[in-house]
Enzyme design. Structure first.
Site, mmCIF file in Angstrom:
data_model
loop_
_atom_site.group_PDB
_atom_site.id
_atom_site.type_symbol
_atom_site.label_atom_id
_atom_site.label_comp_id
_atom_site.label_asym_id
_atom_site.label_seq_id
_atom_site.Cartn_x
_atom_site.Cartn_y
_atom_site.Cartn_z
ATOM 1 N N LEU A 1 -1.896 9.789 -10.073
ATOM 2 C CA LEU A 1 -0.504 9.585 -10.354
ATOM 3 C C LEU A 1 0.686 9.350 -10.156
ATOM 4 C CD1 LEU A 1 -0.887 13.911 -11.848
ATOM 5 C CD2 LEU A 1 -0.118 12.097 -12.897
ATOM 6 N N THR A 24 0.924 -1.054 0.177
ATOM 7 C CA THR A 24 0.126 0.115 0.127
ATOM 8 C C THR A 24 0.743 1.305 0.647
ATOM 9 O OG1 THR A 24 -1.564 1.636 1.361
ATOM 10 C CG2 THR A 24 -0.155 -0.574 2.448
ATOM 11 N N GLU A 50 -5.064 13.346 2.464
ATOM 12 C CA GLU A 50 -7.241 13.290 2.155
ATOM 13 C C GLU A 50 -8.111 12.788 3.603
ATOM 14 O OE1 GLU A 50 -8.101 10.021 -0.711
ATOM 15 O OE2 GLU A 50 -6.174 8.504 0.159
ATOM 16 N N ASP A 64 0.819 3.953 0.932
ATOM 17 C CA ASP A 64 -0.126 4.557 2.534
ATOM 18 C C ASP A 64 1.081 4.063 3.851
ATOM 19 O OD1 ASP A 64 -2.285 5.861 1.135
ATOM 20 O OD2 ASP A 64 -3.636 5.135 2.223
#
Length: 366
Positions: free
Chosen positions: A284, A136, A234, A138
């Site tokens: 992106l 991931t 986010e 993140d």
């Protein structure tokens, strides 16, 4: 030995090197590798009594099938965000096990994030031999310091942030650049630090606009070129704001909430009368070929997964901890939540990375 492999969740650079590593390592042992298409969703479309469904959703992986794929981003197996326990038809775990038995799969290697690996751990708890590989961008899988895709996401983000400086500076505005990171702000924290932006807002610390906005104005006015840059996760929250997180897990086209980056930019314009440039880097960050780190970790994780199966140590998740490869029980990711060490790595009052302890820390400072 007949091994299955799949990728689930969002694509990231580094998956293809890992797939190649699994396939070549297994072939060297004389094993057969079956690639399943579209993650766990592919399993749900297979009817063992209908050969056409097997062909449509799986295929044999050999040397030719993985030749050169390590140079490519994404995943040649394709992917989906599917947990067979939560589909509208109800829990399909028994169907997955029936497919594995019918296709004579002796063990599975699964590459995925939280959802994919949770179902992998579920299968392991039922006794099916499985080794999972965390990926991931993140970097938020609990139990490992590193997930495939993180380094490339940071590299992409730093490049984009520095490229956007030309426009932000030319118009003398405040740039707000939103990066992926719903639960963890690691990507934003490290990208903001490496790009040396003025302020970084992470998912773990709500932004108080009464503190943040004066800092950004001070940053802008103190610079001869009269601009400032703020990176925001986010999943970040704004103190007293209406920004919710109910939509954030949905695809962008299905969200009703305005992104937190746009919320922040609007607040800047309304409260300070300063112009802004807003950019969501979004996909992106995960596009294109993997960087050197994700190639290296992908190759290593894939080889380790095969070695674990060879030695009979299944029900494991491969890991990197303190810079060393290892493995933990497959259900480890469900035993905690991985997030930024705010006290050690972040100045919550100044909205900046704080590297106060470096000696003895691993390369990525986690």
């Amino acid at each position: 030995m007949r091994i299955g492999i799949l990728t689930g969740g969002g694509d990231v650079p580094g998956l293809n090197p890992c797939i190649r590593s699994v396939v070549l390592s297994a072939i060297d042992l004389g094993w057969e590798i079956v690639g399943f298409r579209r993650g766990w969703a592919g399993f749900l479309k297979i009817d063992p009594d209908d050969p056409s469904t097997v062909v449509a959703n799986s295929y044999r992986l050999d040397r030719d099938a993985v030749r050169n794929i390590d140079r490519m981003g994404g995943t040649v197996l394709h992917t989906s965000r599917t947990d067979p326990r939560t589909v509208k038809e109800g829990d399909r775990t028994e169907h997955v096990l029936a497919v594995l038995q019918a296709l004579k799969i002796d063990a599975m290697i699964t590459l995925g994030g939280d959802g994919t690996l949770r179902f992998s751990a579920h299968l392991a708890s039922l006794g099916f031999p499985i080794v999972s590989i965390p990926k991931t961008m993140d970097n938020d899988v609990f139990g490992t310091d590193y997930c495939i895709g993180f380094s490339t996401a940071v590299s992409r983000s730093v490049e984009a942030i520095n490229a956007l400086r030309t426009t932000i500076e030319s118009h003398e505005r405040i740039g707000v650049i939103e990066l992926f990171g719903r639960r963890s702000g690691e990507t934003a924290l490290l990208s903001g630090f490496l790009a040396q932006v003025d302020r970084t807002v992470i998912s773990e610390v709500p932004a108080d606009l009464d503190r943040l906005l004066p800092l950004l104005i001070e940053d802008k006015r103190s610079r001869p070129s009269n601009y400032a840059v703020c990176v925001i996760s986010e999943g970040a929250k704004i103190v007293g704001g209406a920004q919710g997180d109910g939509d954030i897990a949905k695809p962008a086209t299905q969200r009703n909430d305005v992104s937190v980056g746009h919320v922040l930019a609007r607040a800047i314009e309304e409260r300070t009368r300063q112009g802004t440039v807003v950019q969501e880097l979004a996909y992106l960050m995960r596009a294109g070929e993997p960087d050197a780190m994700d190639r290296m970790v992908g190759f290593a994780f894939g080889g380790l997964a095969v070695q674990l199966i060879q030695s009979g140590r299944t029900g494991r998740m491969v890991t990197l901890h303190d810079g060393k490869y290892g493995h933990v029980p497959a259900d480890t990711l469900m035993q905690g939540v991985k997030s930024v060490d705010v006290h050690g790595l972040y100045d919550a009052d100044r909205y900046r990375a704080k590297l106060m302890r470096i000696e003895g820390m691993p390369m990525f400072l986690y």
